[in-house]
Design a protein around this motif. Structure first.
Motif, PDB file in Angstrom:
ATOM      1  N   LEU A 196      85.049  26.491  57.482  1.00 11.49           N
ATOM      2  CA  LEU A 196      84.466  27.750  57.040  1.00 11.49           C
ATOM      3  C   LEU A 196      85.085  28.216  55.726  1.00 11.49           C
ATOM      4  O   LEU A 196      84.383  28.604  54.801  1.00 11.49           O
ATOM      5  CB  LEU A 196      84.682  28.808  58.129  1.00 11.49           C
ATOM      6  CG  LEU A 196      84.143  30.191  57.845  1.00 11.49           C
ATOM      7  CD1 LEU A 196      82.625  30.182  57.916  1.00 11.49           C
ATOM      8  CD2 LEU A 196      84.706  31.181  58.840  1.00 11.49           C
ATOM      9  N   LEU A 197      86.397  28.178  55.649  1.00  8.97           N
ATOM     10  CA  LEU A 197      87.055  28.689  54.454  1.00  8.97           C
ATOM     11  C   LEU A 197      86.826  27.793  53.240  1.00  8.97           C
ATOM     12  O   LEU A 197      86.843  28.275  52.112  1.00  8.97           O
ATOM     13  CB  LEU A 197      88.537  28.916  54.712  1.00  8.97           C
ATOM     14  CG  LEU A 197      88.836  30.010  55.737  1.00  8.97           C
ATOM     15  CD1 LEU A 197      90.341  30.180  55.913  1.00  8.97           C
ATOM     16  CD2 LEU A 197      88.196  31.327  55.365  1.00  8.97           C
ATOM     17  N   ALA A 198      86.596  26.521  53.463  1.00  8.85           N
ATOM     18  CA  ALA A 198      86.274  25.640  52.331  1.00  8.85           C
ATOM     19  C   ALA A 198      84.915  26.003  51.740  1.00  8.85           C
ATOM     20  O   ALA A 198      84.697  25.869  50.543  1.00  8.85           O
ATOM     21  CB  ALA A 198      86.286  24.184  52.777  1.00  8.85           C
ATOM     22  N   MET A 199      84.034  26.490  52.583  1.00  8.91           N
ATOM     23  CA  MET A 199      82.695  26.870  52.100  1.00  8.91           C
ATOM     24  C   MET A 199      82.699  28.259  51.466  1.00  8.91           C
ATOM     25  O   MET A 199      81.796  28.580  50.701  1.00  8.91           O
ATOM     26  CB  MET A 199      81.699  26.845  53.254  1.00  8.91           C
ATOM     27  CG  MET A 199      81.406  25.429  53.732  1.00  8.91           C
ATOM     28  SD  MET A 199      80.132  25.382  54.990  1.00  8.91           S
ATOM     29  CE  MET A 199      81.033  25.917  56.419  1.00  8.91           C
ATOM     30  N   GLN A 247      88.910  32.348  51.701  1.00 10.50           N
ATOM     31  CA  GLN A 247      90.167  31.600  51.763  1.00 10.50           C
ATOM     32  C   GLN A 247      91.254  32.351  51.002  1.00 10.50           C
ATOM     33  O   GLN A 247      92.377  32.478  51.481  1.00 10.50           O
ATOM     34  CB  GLN A 247      89.985  30.198  51.183  1.00 10.50           C
ATOM     35  CG  GLN A 247      91.254  29.365  51.272  1.00 10.50           C
ATOM     36  CD  GLN A 247      91.010  27.919  50.883  1.00 10.50           C
ATOM     37  OE1 GLN A 247      89.880  27.445  50.859  1.00 10.50           O
ATOM     38  NE2 GLN A 247      92.075  27.215  50.594  1.00 10.50           N
ATOM     39  N   LYS A 248      90.921  32.882  49.841  1.00  7.32           N
ATOM     40  CA  LYS A 248      91.894  33.666  49.062  1.00  7.32           C
ATOM     41  C   LYS A 248      92.324  34.907  49.832  1.00  7.32           C
ATOM     42  O   LYS A 248      93.494  35.276  49.839  1.00  7.32           O
ATOM     43  CB  LYS A 248      91.297  34.074  47.716  1.00  7.32           C
ATOM     44  CG  LYS A 248      91.104  32.929  46.758  1.00  7.32           C
ATOM     45  CD  LYS A 248      90.405  33.402  45.493  1.00  7.32           C
ATOM     46  CE  LYS A 248      89.858  32.243  44.704  1.00  7.32           C
ATOM     47  NZ  LYS A 248      88.969  32.671  43.635  1.00  7.32           N
ATOM     48  N   PRO A 286      88.762  22.560  67.096  1.00 13.46           N
ATOM     49  CA  PRO A 286      89.747  22.001  68.017  1.00 13.46           C
ATOM     50  C   PRO A 286      91.161  21.950  67.429  1.00 13.46           C
ATOM     51  O   PRO A 286      91.347  21.960  66.221  1.00 13.46           O
ATOM     52  CB  PRO A 286      89.223  20.589  68.253  1.00 13.46           C
ATOM     53  CG  PRO A 286      88.551  20.234  66.966  1.00 13.46           C
ATOM     54  CD  PRO A 286      87.944  21.524  66.458  1.00 13.46           C
ATOM     55  N   ALA A 287      92.119  21.867  68.322  1.00 10.65           N
ATOM     56  CA  ALA A 287      93.505  21.671  67.910  1.00 10.65           C
ATOM     57  C   ALA A 287      93.602  20.411  67.053  1.00 10.65           C
ATOM     58  O   ALA A 287      92.962  19.404  67.347  1.00 10.65           O
ATOM     59  CB  ALA A 287      94.409  21.551  69.130  1.00 10.65           C
ATOM     60  N   GLY A 288      94.367  20.488  65.983  1.00 11.17           N
ATOM     61  CA  GLY A 288      94.592  19.349  65.120  1.00 11.17           C
ATOM     62  C   GLY A 288      93.599  19.158  63.994  1.00 11.17           C
ATOM     63  O   GLY A 288      93.858  18.402  63.056  1.00 11.17           O
ATOM     64  N   ALA A 289      92.463  19.852  64.042  1.00 13.08           N
ATOM     65  CA  ALA A 289      91.484  19.729  62.958  1.00 13.08           C
ATOM     66  C   ALA A 289      91.948  20.558  61.751  1.00 13.08           C
ATOM     67  O   ALA A 289      92.532  21.623  61.930  1.00 13.08           O
ATOM     68  CB  ALA A 289      90.110  20.205  63.415  1.00 13.08           C
ATOM     69  N   PRO A 290      91.716  20.093  60.541  1.00 13.02           N
ATOM     70  CA  PRO A 290      92.148  20.845  59.352  1.00 13.02           C
ATOM     71  C   PRO A 290      91.413  22.172  59.233  1.00 13.02           C
ATOM     72  O   PRO A 290      90.235  22.267  59.584  1.00 13.02           O
ATOM     73  CB  PRO A 290      91.810  19.919  58.180  1.00 13.02           C
ATOM     74  CG  PRO A 290      90.784  18.994  58.708  1.00 13.02           C
ATOM     75  CD  PRO A 290      91.003  18.865  60.180  1.00 13.02           C
ATOM     76  N   TRP A 291      92.123  23.189  58.752  1.00 13.45           N
ATOM     77  CA  TRP A 291      91.533  24.510  58.589  1.00 13.45           C
ATOM     78  C   TRP A 291      91.028  24.736  57.186  1.00 13.45           C
ATOM     79  O   TRP A 291      90.065  25.428  56.976  1.00 13.45           O
ATOM     80  CB  TRP A 291      92.590  25.576  58.951  1.00 13.45           C
ATOM     81  CG  TRP A 291      92.052  26.549  59.925  1.00 13.45           C
ATOM     82  CD1 TRP A 291      91.995  26.395  61.271  1.00 13.45           C
ATOM     83  CD2 TRP A 291      91.481  27.821  59.650  1.00 13.45           C
ATOM     84  NE1 TRP A 291      91.420  27.496  61.843  1.00 13.45           N
ATOM     85  CE2 TRP A 291      91.096  28.387  60.862  1.00 13.45           C
ATOM     86  CE3 TRP A 291      91.247  28.538  58.485  1.00 13.45           C
ATOM     87  CZ2 TRP A 291      90.496  29.622  60.960  1.00 13.45           C
ATOM     88  CZ3 TRP A 291      90.654  29.777  58.597  1.00 13.45           C
ATOM     89  CH2 TRP A 291      90.283  30.315  59.823  1.00 13.45           C
ATOM     90  N   PHE A 292      91.728  24.207  56.205  1.00 17.52           N
ATOM     91  CA  PHE A 292      91.348  24.458  54.809  1.00 17.52           C
ATOM     92  C   PHE A 292      90.749  23.224  54.196  1.00 17.52           C
ATOM     93  O   PHE A 292      91.025  22.137  54.534  1.00 17.52           O
ATOM     94  CB  PHE A 292      92.566  24.905  53.989  1.00 17.52           C
ATOM     95  CG  PHE A 292      93.074  26.256  54.390  1.00 17.52           C
ATOM     96  CD1 PHE A 292      92.427  27.388  53.950  1.00 17.52           C
ATOM     97  CD2 PHE A 292      94.172  26.375  55.202  1.00 17.52           C
ATOM     98  CE1 PHE A 292      92.884  28.643  54.314  1.00 17.52           C
ATOM     99  CE2 PHE A 292      94.622  27.629  55.556  1.00 17.52           C
ATOM    100  CZ  PHE A 292      93.992  28.747  55.120  1.00 17.52           C
TER     101      PHE A 292
END
Length: 151
Positions: free
Chosen positions: A7-10, A15-16, A145-151
């Protein structure tokens, strides 16, 4: 995960904003250990696997013991937490479970936290609890899920 990209990459402006919230809470003077504890406890309550996993990982990296990590969810029944940490954990629980109490955070919970932290640190703790709840709700909505990248 429900989205092909995070989400934050989009949404780079979001993200900021998240990075600003993070920095503000962590520059408040609140002990980092306390910020980690409230993050983990709120995430446990909300069932956010991504935040529980990342929170525990960060705490281990910072030197936290397995003994304390293993008992955060039962902090009242263990001897491993300071009075200040207990006050912050109670605040995290009350602020996360707002629907469970018609007054929101009870005065006794607030007063206990206020007895251990100055106003800037307390503001940072409250901001970090709110930010954690924000992360938890995003992750639950998106099935992150746990372990998936957030950014």
């Amino acid at each position: 995960m429900r989205l092909s990209r995070t989400l934050l990459a989009m949404l780079p402006d979001a993200q900021k904003a998240v990075q600003t919230l993070y920095a503000s809470a962590h520059q408040s003077g609140a002990p980092v250990t306390v910020l980690h504890l409230v993050h983990l406890r709120a995430s446990q309550i909300n069932g956010c696997s991504a935040c529980v996993a990342s929170g525990a990982k960060e705490m281990r990296k910072a030197g936290e013991t397995d003994e304390r990590l293993d008992t955060v969810s039962a902090w009242r029944e263990t001897p491993y937490f300071t009075d200040a940490e207990r006050a912050a954990l109670a605040l995290a629980e009350a602020a996360t479970r707002l629907a469970d109490n018609s007054v929101g955070v009870p005065d006794d919970v607030w007063d206990a936290a206020k007895a251990h932290f100055d106003e800037p640190a307390l503001a940072g703790i409250v901001l970090w609890i709110a930010t954690t709840n924000f992360f938890n709700r995003l992750n639950a909505t998106l099935h992150h899920p746990a372990g998936a990248p957030w950014f």
